[in-house]
Design a protein around this motif. Structure first.
Motif, PDB file in Angstrom:
ATOM      1  N   HIS A  39       0.822  -1.224   0.000  1.00  0.00           N
ATOM      2  CA  HIS A  39       0.000   0.000   0.000  1.00  0.00           C
ATOM      3  C   HIS A  39       0.850   1.266   0.000  1.00  0.00           C
ATOM      4  N   ALA A  40       2.041   1.209   0.585  1.00  0.00           N
ATOM      5  CA  ALA A  40       2.908   2.398   0.567  1.00  0.00           C
ATOM      6  C   ALA A  40       3.282   2.756  -0.860  1.00  0.00           C
ATOM      7  N   ARG A  41       3.627   1.741  -1.657  1.00  0.00           N
ATOM      8  CA  ARG A  41       3.940   1.994  -3.065  1.00  0.00           C
ATOM      9  C   ARG A  41       2.682   2.437  -3.811  1.00  0.00           C
ATOM     10  N   GLY A  42       1.551   1.855  -3.435  1.00  0.00           N
ATOM     11  CA  GLY A  42       0.303   2.272  -4.055  1.00  0.00           C
ATOM     12  C   GLY A  42      -0.026   3.728  -3.792  1.00  0.00           C
ATOM     13  N   ASP A  43       0.212   4.173  -2.536  1.00  0.00           N
ATOM     14  CA  ASP A  43      -0.016   5.586  -2.213  1.00  0.00           C
ATOM     15  C   ASP A  43       0.931   6.481  -2.994  1.00  0.00           C
TER      16      ASP A  43
ATOM     17  N   ASP B  45       4.817   6.639 -20.814  1.00  0.00           N
ATOM     18  CA  ASP B  45       5.824   7.150 -19.876  1.00  0.00           C
ATOM     19  C   ASP B  45       5.509   6.666 -18.465  1.00  0.00           C
ATOM     20  N   PRO B  46       6.220   5.659 -17.965  1.00  0.00           N
ATOM     21  CA  PRO B  46       5.942   5.125 -16.623  1.00  0.00           C
ATOM     22  C   PRO B  46       6.050   6.211 -15.552  1.00  0.00           C
ATOM     23  N   LEU B  47       5.297   6.018 -14.498  1.00  0.00           N
ATOM     24  CA  LEU B  47       5.300   6.966 -13.391  1.00  0.00           C
ATOM     25  C   LEU B  47       6.554   6.821 -12.547  1.00  0.00           C
ATOM     26  N   ASP B  48       7.097   7.950 -12.126  1.00  0.00           N
ATOM     27  CA  ASP B  48       8.217   7.962 -11.186  1.00  0.00           C
ATOM     28  C   ASP B  48       7.636   8.110  -9.780  1.00  0.00           C
ATOM     29  N   THR B  49       7.701   7.057  -8.995  1.00  0.00           N
ATOM     30  CA  THR B  49       7.121   7.081  -7.644  1.00  0.00           C
ATOM     31  C   THR B  49       8.138   7.440  -6.571  1.00  0.00           C
TER      32      THR B  49
ATOM     33  N   ALA C 171      -1.543  11.827  -9.480  1.00  0.00           N
ATOM     34  CA  ALA C 171      -2.226  13.096  -9.226  1.00  0.00           C
ATOM     35  C   ALA C 171      -1.378  14.265  -9.714  1.00  0.00           C
ATOM     36  N   SER C 172      -0.065  14.194  -9.493  1.00  0.00           N
ATOM     37  CA  SER C 172       0.825  15.258  -9.959  1.00  0.00           C
ATOM     38  C   SER C 172       0.833  15.334 -11.482  1.00  0.00           C
ATOM     39  N   ARG C 173       0.873  14.170 -12.139  1.00  0.00           N
ATOM     40  CA  ARG C 173       0.847  14.138 -13.606  1.00  0.00           C
ATOM     41  C   ARG C 173      -0.483  14.709 -14.122  1.00  0.00           C
ATOM     42  N   LEU C 174      -1.554  14.351 -13.469  1.00  0.00           N
ATOM     43  CA  LEU C 174      -2.877  14.818 -13.898  1.00  0.00           C
ATOM     44  C   LEU C 174      -3.017  16.329 -13.703  1.00  0.00           C
ATOM     45  N   GLN C 175      -2.503  16.820 -12.578  1.00  0.00           N
ATOM     46  CA  GLN C 175      -2.575  18.257 -12.302  1.00  0.00           C
ATOM     47  C   GLN C 175      -1.762  19.052 -13.308  1.00  0.00           C
TER      48      GLN C 175
END
Length: 381
Positions: A264-268, A323-327, A275-279
């Motif tokens: 779940h930590a990685r999921g968060d 473009d994969p997400l950078d978490t 959310a940052s990409r969407l914003q």
């Protein structure tokens, strides 16, 4: 780089604390004016000034009346007023107060000079005590200004009592009372600042609570409450002004698998990165991005037609897939999203709920067609 001309000076809006000072000062300004007129008339009658020097007595009376009228004609300023304007209004009010105090001190000293009887001394002393006390308790906002007013009221009276040969008991009491008023003024000023500090803290807590109640705690986006309120308001405006309004509802594909495989930590972290990409993708003035709950997000687009919203949504979907997400851990995470698109049609959508239902239906179709796609509700001609 663009330079602002020297004659153009940008000023910020006045802070709430300064506006509060203006409101309180103005309220007390109007309260005190008539008492100068009444006490001066009483002092004049007690000392027979209207017989001894009717012209001077009348001119001083006119001065107090004129100052009282001006005190009532000073008005406050609205929220959002520039800080310089508020400070200028406060400076004018204090100038008015100091002029009023100076006139009383000069008038009281003159009264004692031409009417040295014990009754005149008593009236002058008691009146000056009253006005000095009023400043100490009613105008503690600015310590130096208030102390200056007390001095202008009190010292001429005290000097005139000494010059007129008043009894040393009266002079001694007057001197001690000046010390008391000065100490009381300092205490009132400290208590006033403490009250402002407390109200600032309460205001900050209220603003923080308001912000938290309208923001999603995990992503920082608007939450469902803020989104629902904007959806209702913007839909009503779109109905009245016939301007375009579109809605996207986005749902991350197979997000449960990310939680199950990575925790779940990685999921968060994934939700925050998404959310940052969407914003970033929807950062216009007429755009609102919100987390609706779980892995579902919403975007409201003002002045955007259905076709334009669809194109924007498809570009976002394709960019996310490529473009994969950078978490934050240096390992890219591939993510896919399904998007439903709808535009407000006054003849079809009777309210905000109908528009939301249309976009939600389009999202369901995107999910049913294999995910990682965008579906729209056809516009009605």
């Amino acid at each position: 780089m663009h330079h602002v001309p020297d004659h153009v000076v940008a000023t910020a809006q006045a802070p709430p604390r300064l506006l509060q000072e203006l409101r309180e000062t103005l309220q007390r300004l109007r309260l005190g004016g008539p008492f100068y007129v009444l006490l001066w008339l009483l002092a004049g009658v007690a000392a027979d000034l209207w017989l001894r020097a009717p012209v001077a007595f009348s001119l001083i009376t006119f001065g107090f009346v004129a100052l009282t009228v001006v005190r009532f004609r000073v008005h406050g300023l609205a929220e959002g007023t520039q800080e310089d304007d508020v400070r200028g209004r406060l400076d004018f009010i204090w100038l008015l107060l100091l002029v009023n105090a100076g006139l009383w001190g000069a008038a009281s000293a003159w009264l004692l000079a031409i009417a040295p009887e014990e009754s005149a001394r008593t009236v002058a002393a008691i009146s000056s005590y009253a006005f000095a006390t009023a400043f100490a308790h009613n105008f503690p906002m600015r310590l130096r200004h208030a102390f200056g007013a007390v001095v202008l009221i009190y010292l001429p009276t005290l000097a005139a009592l000494i010059a007129s040969g008043a009894r040393y008991e009266l002079i001694g009491v007057s001197a001690l009372y000046l010390l008391y008023v000065s100490l009381a003024l300092r205490r009132s000023h400290a208590e006033y600042l403490q009250r402002l500090d407390l109200e600032d803290e309460l205001r900050q807590q209220r603003d923080l609570f308001e912000q938290q109640s309208r923001r999603d705690g995990l992503t920082g986006l608007a939450n469902r409450r803020r989104f629902s309120s904007a959806l209702e308001d913007w839909s009503a405006q779109a109905r009245s002004n016939r301007r375009p309004l579109s809605l996207l509802i986005l749902d991350l594909d197979h997000f449960k698998a990310i939680n199950d495989q990575h925790g779940h930590a990685r999921g968060d972290a994934c939700l925050r990165a998404f959310a940052s990409r969407l914003q970033e993708a929807f950062a216009g003035n007429g755009e609102l991005v919100a987390r609706l709950g779980g892995e579902e997000f919403g975007v409201l687009l003002r002045e955007t037609s259905l076709n334009e919203a669809f194109t924007h949504a498809e570009a976002f979907r394709a960019g996310l897939a490529a473009d994969p997400l950078d978490t934050g851990d240096g390992i890219g995470l591939a993510l896919r999203v399904s998007i439903g698109v709808a535009a407000f049609e006054p003849g079809v959508h009777h309210d905000a709920d109908a528009l939301y239902h249309a976009a939600d239906t389009a999202l369901y179709e995107a999910k049913a067609s294999g995910r990682n796609t965008v579906r729209q509700v056809a516009a009605i001609d």
